[in-house]
Every structure is written in C-alpha cells, then in structure tokens.
Design a protein around this motif. Structure first.
Motif, PDB file in Angstrom:
ATOM      1  N   ALA A 124     -16.531  -9.745 -35.016  1.00  0.00           N
ATOM      2  CA  ALA A 124     -16.020  -9.108 -33.796  1.00  0.00           C
ATOM      3  C   ALA A 124     -17.173  -8.604 -32.934  1.00  0.00           C
ATOM      4  CB  ALA A 124     -15.077  -7.966 -34.148  1.00  0.00           C
ATOM      5  N   ARG A 125     -18.174  -7.999 -33.566  1.00  0.00           N
ATOM      6  CA  ARG A 125     -19.334  -7.505 -32.804  1.00  0.00           C
ATOM      7  C   ARG A 125     -20.076  -8.654 -32.125  1.00  0.00           C
ATOM      8  NH1 ARG A 125     -19.729  -3.715 -37.013  1.00  0.00           N
ATOM      9  NH2 ARG A 125     -21.207  -4.981 -38.171  1.00  0.00           N
ATOM     10  N   GLN A 126     -20.169  -9.787 -32.808  1.00  0.00           N
ATOM     11  CA  GLN A 126     -20.852 -10.943 -32.222  1.00  0.00           C
ATOM     12  C   GLN A 126     -20.072 -11.497 -31.035  1.00  0.00           C
ATOM     13  OE1 GLN A 126     -23.988 -11.673 -33.223  1.00  0.00           O
ATOM     14  NE2 GLN A 126     -23.629  -9.891 -34.522  1.00  0.00           N
ATOM     15  N   LEU A 127     -18.753 -11.500 -31.143  1.00  0.00           N
ATOM     16  CA  LEU A 127     -17.921 -12.043 -30.072  1.00  0.00           C
ATOM     17  C   LEU A 127     -17.885 -11.138 -28.847  1.00  0.00           C
ATOM     18  CD1 LEU A 127     -14.918 -13.504 -32.088  1.00  0.00           C
ATOM     19  CD2 LEU A 127     -16.759 -14.767 -30.950  1.00  0.00           C
ATOM     20  N   GLU A 128     -18.272  -9.889 -28.977  1.00  0.00           N
ATOM     21  CA  GLU A 128     -18.305  -8.985 -27.825  1.00  0.00           C
ATOM     22  C   GLU A 128     -19.401  -9.359 -26.839  1.00  0.00           C
ATOM     23  OE1 GLU A 128     -18.541  -5.145 -29.726  1.00  0.00           O
ATOM     24  OE2 GLU A 128     -16.417  -4.791 -29.359  1.00  0.00           O
ATOM     25  N   ASP A 129     -20.459  -9.987 -27.320  1.00  0.00           N
ATOM     26  CA  ASP A 129     -21.561 -10.414 -26.453  1.00  0.00           C
ATOM     27  C   ASP A 129     -21.188 -11.761 -25.814  1.00  0.00           C
ATOM     28  OD1 ASP A 129     -24.172 -12.236 -26.313  1.00  0.00           O
ATOM     29  OD2 ASP A 129     -24.748 -10.148 -25.957  1.00  0.00           O
TER      30      ASP A 129
END
Length: 152
Positions: A124-129
């Motif tokens: 999820a953190r990676q997809l926020e970028d």
C-alpha cells in the motif's frame, strides 16, 4: 477450559499450582462474589486479541465489499491504508485474511497474520507514490528489456 476451579482463598495456599496451570493453558479462579476470573499466558491473550481485532476488520471489510461500490476512506476507518487498492484487490485481501486468520488460530501463533498485514501495508505504501504505482501496475513489454553485459 480447566477441570479445576480455584477459589480466591487458594491464591494464598495453592499459588504454585495455580501458576503452573496458568502456564500450561489457563487457570480459572472463582472470586468471593462468584465472578469467574481466568489467568493465562500473556502471549496467548495477545494472540487472541489480534485474532479478534482482525476478525472484526475482516467482517467489516467483507460487508463493505458486498455493496459492489468502492468503500470510502471514512467507511474503511482504521483500514484506510487500504484505500490505494482497487475493489478486486480488496476482495483478494479479504480472502487471504480469512485464510490467515484460520491458520493463526489453528497454530495459536499470530506471526503469519503479522507477516500478512506487514506485506499488504508495504505494498500500500508503494502504491501511494505515483511513479512506483505506474511501474508496479503498468504494462511491461518484453522488448523494453535488454540483456545486460556481465560486469568486468
């Protein structure tokens, strides 16, 4: 449960037996007002709390996804970190969470649940970028890749 129910007065005279029983599962103590108290290892309590927490989250998210609409951030609540995923991904999360909850309860060990949540949070953190999202979710043509020469 246990076959032996200790009385509050047993805490003075039979504490070693009570503690031993608690170490191996649980010890039940009946208080003077008939309240039933249970003593168990802290790790087991923490495991039960984690399974209860994520079981509730599972039911809530499963219920939200039955509506065929993408849940809002406010509907997700403490699961708002899942907002970056599409509905199909959220369904996959719910299905996998169900299986992990069963395994964690069966094993009496929440480590698989912890690893599962960590992996999904990391994604999820990676997809926020936006750049990482385009790389992770973009189409890749095999012609975009070339063989790299061996380092010298």
């Amino acid at each position: 449960m246990t076959d032996t129910i200790f009385q509050a007065s047993d805490l003075a005279n039979r504490r070693t037996e009570i503690l031993e029983q608690a170490r191996h599962g649980l010890a039940q103590i009946r208080d003077k007002d008939s309240t039933s108290l249970v003593m168990l290892p802290e790790r087991r309590l923490r495991m039960l709390e984690e399974i209860a927490k994520w079981s509730l989250a599972h039911m809530r998210l499963d219920d939200l996804l039955r509506r065929d609409a993408e849940p809002s951030v406010s509907e997700l609540g403490d699961l708002a970190w899942l907002r970056v995923f599409e509905v199909e991904d959220l369904r996959e999360f719910v299905d996998e969470l169900h299986a992990v909850l069963i395994a964690a309860h069966s094993d009496q060990d929440p480590s698989a649940l912890d690893e599962f949540i960590h992996a999904w949070r990391t994604t999820a953190r990676q997809l926020e970028d936006p750049l990482r999202r385009s790389i992770l979710l973009g189409r890749h043509d095999p012609d975009d890749f070339v063989e790299a020469p061996a380092p010298r």
